[in-house]
Structures are given as C-alpha cells and as structure tokens.
Design an enzyme around this catalytic site. Structure first.
Site, PDB file in Angstrom:
ATOM      1  N   ASP A 263       0.817  -1.207   0.000  1.00  0.00           N
ATOM      2  CA  ASP A 263       0.000   0.000   0.000  1.00  0.00           C
ATOM      3  C   ASP A 263       0.854   1.261   0.000  1.00  0.00           C
ATOM      4  O   ASP A 263       1.832   1.367   0.754  1.00  0.00           O
ATOM      5  CB  ASP A 263      -0.894  -0.024   1.246  1.00  0.00           C
ATOM      6  CG  ASP A 263      -1.732   1.223   1.388  1.00  0.00           C
ATOM      7  OD1 ASP A 263      -2.620   1.429   0.550  1.00  0.00           O
ATOM      8  OD2 ASP A 263      -1.494   2.000   2.333  1.00  0.00           O
ATOM      9  N   GLU A 298       1.215   0.022  -4.947  1.00  0.00           N
ATOM     10  CA  GLU A 298       0.445   1.242  -5.148  1.00  0.00           C
ATOM     11  C   GLU A 298       1.444   2.380  -5.015  1.00  0.00           C
ATOM     12  O   GLU A 298       2.060   2.547  -3.968  1.00  0.00           O
ATOM     13  CB  GLU A 298      -0.661   1.403  -4.110  1.00  0.00           C
ATOM     14  CG  GLU A 298      -1.459   2.686  -4.339  1.00  0.00           C
ATOM     15  CD  GLU A 298      -2.303   3.097  -3.146  1.00  0.00           C
ATOM     16  OE1 GLU A 298      -3.235   3.894  -3.340  1.00  0.00           O
ATOM     17  OE2 GLU A 298      -2.030   2.638  -2.015  1.00  0.00           O
TER      18      GLU A 298
END
Length: 606
Positions: A263, A298
């Site tokens: 993330d 990401e």
C-alpha cells in the site's frame, strides 16, 4: 504438509520451550507476563530482550510489562483473540495440515484479480464464509483473490488500513487456521491468494511501539499519519526493515500466500543507499527463487524503475503497479467527473486513456497539474502490459466517495459495458472490485470502530464531513449530515454484498457478460501475452476515438473504442474480430461501423 516461518522476534515454539523476543531499545524494565506469571527480561544488547520458557503450549496468553506499568501485546503477535490491546496468543503454525503440496502457483499473465474485503464480502464477514464463495469466483473466471489488509486493527470493523499488529490476522474474521483453510481451498480450486499489506504507517489506536521503541519512528520524515517509520536510521533502520521484510516472508511462507500488494509505497520515506522497496523485493525473490511470487505496488509517483524486467522477462523487483492513470481516464469518460485528482486528466481523457493502455502510464515525466505542475512519472513504454494492474473501480475509488457509490451507480449501463470489455480484454492484469461482476447495488462505505474511544470516533466523524465540505452536494451543515457516520455499525452493515441479487435482472445479465468476457480473455488474450512482448502503440483518429495496438511475438491485439460524437469507420482491420459491441454494424460495403460508445477487439496471429 506443515509450514512455519522463523523470525528473530515474537513467540517461537522450539524443542526447549517457547522463545519470546522483544526489541525494546527505549524501555528501562521489561517483563514477560505469561498466563498469570511474570518473567523479568534482561537487556541482551542493542535493545533486545529474550527468554525461553519451557512447558508453554499453543494457546497460552502473554504480553510485556513496560517499565512496571503498561502491559502491551507482542508487536509480532500471531493472533490477538481479544483485540489490539489484549494479550497475545502463542500459536503453533506447524500444527495445521496443508493439503496443497502440489500447488505450484500460476504465471502472472493468467491473473484476473478479485479484490475483496473479508468483512463485507459475505453477510457473515468471515474467512469461512468467503471460502464458500470461491467456487463461484473460479466459475466467473477469476484466477486470484486479493484480500484487503488483515493486520489486527482496533475494534470489530475496519477497511484494514488502520492495522497495528501486522503479523496477527484480525480475529473479527476468524482464527489464523480459518485463514489457512481459505488459502488451502483456493489453491485446490486453482485460485491464487494475494494480500494487501501496509508498511507506510500504523493505525491511530492500539500501536504501543512508542512506549518502548521510540526509535522505530523518526521525525526526519513526515507522513500524512505523523512521524515516519525509521527505515533509514543508523541505529534502528536494520531492525525496522527486518520487521517488515519478515512480515512479507511470513505471509508468503507460513500462509502460502501467492503475492502481496504494498500500500502507498510513495509514503515509505527512505534515504538509504538501497531503498527499502529494493531490499524487500530482493529478499523475497531470494527466499523463493523457484516459486512464482507476485509483488504489486500502489505508487502515486509512477516509478517505472521498480517494475523493470531482466533478460528473461522476469521482474527484477516488483511484478506490477496499480494503474491509476488508466482508471482515471476511464472514469472521466464514463462519468464526466473532473475535480480533484481527475483534473489532470480532464483536458483529454481519451488521449490519457489510450497512452496508459498502450504504454502503462499516462504521465511519464510531464507536469502534473494537481501536483503544482511538478513532473510525475517515469518512461514506461518499454514495460509489458503485465506490469500494470488495471481496474474500473477499487476499494479506494468507491469507498472514498462520500456515499460509497459504485461505478454502476454513476455511469450509463451501455457505456459501462464498453468499459468492462475494454478492461477485461486488454492485456494488462485486470482487477474487479467485489460485486462489480454483477454491478452490485450495495455501496461500499468508509467505516471504523474505535469504541469506546469516543474522542477518536468523533475526530473521524468530523474529519469525514470536513473532507467533503468543498463539494457542493455537502457544502452546508445539513447536507454534510447525510454523509453516513463511519463509526456506526449500520454503515458497515450497508456495505455487505447481497449475493442473492446475482440471480435477478439486470444483475444476472451483467454477471453473464462478465463471465463471457473472462472466458474470451483466457481463450484469446492470455495465449498471446505468454509470448514475448514487442511494444504498444496508440493513435487518436478523433479526440473521442482511440486505436490501441499491443504487439507480441505471437501476434497483435487491437482495440478501437469510440466515446462520443458521430459513428466511426476504422477501415480495414487485419486479423479476426474476437469481440465487438452489440451496437456495431457493417455498412453495405461490409465495412465496420462503430457508433458512439462502442468498440471492437481484433486479433492477428503470426
């Protein structure tokens, strides 16, 4: 088959008992609290405290008393049956009997991801309940499920990005063995399992590292969540990096997970000669040299350098990045929304979409309006389409809307049908957000559970309303009150999928279309992507028409899409039409005619 990952911290069951190890460099006194007994721990150097206690069995509860007062859970706890502030539980991972000995994983080119949140993917919200949906997902054509973060979080409901104990799968969903059974069953059905992990911050409730390991964090780096994690500290960086590297290895080895999604890596701030992202990938690749492990990022910075391939076409570091640029192009074309980060794509959305489909990133170093015109991205056209995970929606793009609307709530169904084909038949790695396959009617809302900390709950409620105050629909106080309360159990309940609606129109027809497109993908597109990548190119015959071609050693795949205006005749299309919109037709001379919001995929085999 038995699996366990050994690590230098946490509770490890061995022949002489259970070894407990805690890194507490800024604590004066530390004691192990174990099933009502207390064991003082001496500093063994460089902040480490260790003790081996004989006769301890799996299921024992333990914690650490810091400086005679605060009792904290193990930061490497494998299970927290009483939430983030309760005692940790000793777990024997080797007691689980795996049945997937013959599982060899799957090539990344075959991947079709189904992103889901365990707590809302089923009415029950458990690993066990999700396990019973796996056959339906396999029959849909999905080849991998991706779970939102499982790291133990405060309360009984959360997206997962507020986790504070990254080794402990949250008890709200079941036991660690329930998670193992989910993975084991997925593998039996030919499905991979990916897991989203968060290494850029800890949640706001239940993180006790500051009490005994202040140097785990640093004021040198600031993040949206406060002080940065100390990945590059001279005295603690090595331990901090090890903590997260072992976390990845733990999921991959002990739970036999097939891949990880990291993330917001742009928020991992590290000035070391070797960035943590590089070390992380190298150590994972080194630990599993023969096993297909898929690592996804990401990364708002669009750094193609983390996605480079070696001479054989294998990823040097990370396998792929979530392709936000592609999503933004599709979203603007489908909805007309152009505020916030969409503004940088609103001037020519079709052109941005075409470039990102052909080359990976729409921005490859050009000034980015929503970053005060600072350059964004790196050249990416040399990378294969499999270096990009594409999607029309995901948990962020739905859940970060004030009312949690799905794309099917915002876009015309006929337009969405073209986008669905564009997503599932293009050679990038496609991802569906849970329920998208049938255009689920339920929203996905933002929800947390920080009770009984009412001050934190109030801060979240007020912050959510402030976040949308600049939007006209929520500008005044009364309108802001229509935003669902993220701390309310009802907000969580409303976000749960209703699987029964798959049998009702129009959901039934959309599910059939998604299933047919995924079968077509496996039959026509995947064999092409398993040959050598040779490049992508795009053209814009009109501002509202894109013409994208992907070239492989085995042939080409071409997509022509029309997003508005008059009908368009693409002229001769060498090869075989593998899909075209129902609205497409042929004129009296046999030429293909594409009206607004229609398209065609053509395949040519060499």
């Amino acid at each position: 088959m038995r699996r366990a990952h050994s690590m230098p911290f946490g509770a490890e069951i061995g022949p002489e008992g259970v070894r407990f190890a805690l890194w507490a460099p800024t604590a004066t006194n530390v004691a192990l609290m174990l099933d009502g007994t207390e064991h003082p721990l001496e500093d063994q150097g460089e902040g480490w405290r260790r003790v081996t206690v004989p006769g301890v069995r799996a299921g024992a509860r333990y914690g650490y008393r810091i400086d005679g007062d605060l009792v904290v859970p193990d930061p490497a706890s494998r299970f927290q049956p009483e939430d983030v502030s309760g005692l940790s539980e000793v777990v024997d991972p080797s007691s689980f009997a795996w049945t997937d000995r013959d599982w060899a994983g799957r090539p990344f080119e075959e991947t079709v991801i189904y992103e889901c949140h365990v707590g809302t993917a089923t009415p029950e919200g458990t690993y066990a309940a999700l396990q019973h949906k796996l056959e339906s997902l396999r029959d849909l054509g999905v080849t991998a499920i991706e779970l939102l973060p499982l790291a133990d979080f405060k309360g009984s409901r959360n997206w997962g990005y507020d986790g504070v104990l990254p080794y402990a799968p949250d008890s709200a969903y079941g036991t660690p063995d329930d998670l193992r059974r989910l993975v084991d069953r997925a593998h039996a059905l030919g499905l991979m399992v990916f897991l989203d992990v968060v290494y850029n911050h800890f949640g706001p409730a239940g993180n006790y590292l500051h009490a005994y390991a202040k140097s785990f964090f640093t004021e040198r780096h600031k993040t949206p969540w406060g002080a940065g994690i100390n990945f590059d500290g001279k005295t603690s960086g090595e331990v901090v990096r090890d903590y997260f590297v072992h976390n990845s290895l733990y999921w991959l080895e002990e739970f036999n997970i097939d891949g990880l999604r990291f993330d917001a890596v742009h928020a991992i701030l590290d000035d070391s000669d070797k960035h943590f992202l590089g070390e992380l990938a190298e150590r994972i690749r080194g630990a599993f040299p023969e096993r297909p492990i898929h690592l996804m990022l990401e990364n708002e910075a669009n750094q193609a350098s983390w996605l480079e391939r070696d001479g054989t076409g294998r990823p040097r570091y990370h396998s792929a990045q979530w392709a936000d640029d592609t999503h933004h192009g599709w979203h603007i074309l489908l909805t007309g929304e152009d505020s916030g980060y969409y503004e940088s794509f609103s001037d020519k959305p079709a052109a941005h979409l075409a470039r990102s489909l052909a080359e990976g990133f729409a921005y490859q170093g050009e000034p980015f309006k929503t970053l005060d015109n600072h350059p964004r991205g790196e050249p990416s056209s040399h990378l294969p389409p499999s270096a990009f995970v594409t999607f029309l929606q995901n948990h962020d793009q739905v859940g970060n809307r004030a009312l949690g609307e799905r794309l099917s709530h915002l876009a015309d169904p006929d337009k969405l049908a073209l986008a669905r084909a564009g997503l599932l038949l293009s050679p990038q790695i496609p991802m569906l957000w849970m329920g998208e396959e049938w255009s689920a009617s339920t929203p996905f809302l933002f929800f947390v559970d920080f009770a009984p900390d009412e001050e934190l709950n109030k801060a979240v409620r007020d912050g959510r309303r402030r976040e949308f105050k600049s939007f006209a629909a929520f500008a005044d106080e009364e309108k802001a009150k229509t935003i669902p309360d993220p701390t309310a159990a009802e907000t969580f309940r409303r976000s749960k999928l209703d699987w029964a609606e798959r049998e009702r129109s129009p959901h039934r027809e959309i599910l059939a279309d998604t299933t047919a497109l995924l079968a077509l993908r496996q039959r026509e597109v995947v064999p092409l992507t398993k040959t050598a990548w040779q490049g992508g190119r795009y053209a814009l015959p009109r501002p509202d028409v894109i013409d994208v071609t992907w070239s492989y050693a085995g042939g080409t795949l071409r997509f022509v899409g029309v997003f508005g205006g008059d009908s368009y005749e693409p002229g001769p299309l060498p090869g075989r039409v593998v899909w075209r919109s129902p609205a497409a037709s042929q004129d009296e001379d046999g030429a293909l005619v594409l009206p607004a919001w229609s398209g065609v995929f053509v395949k040519e085999v060499f």
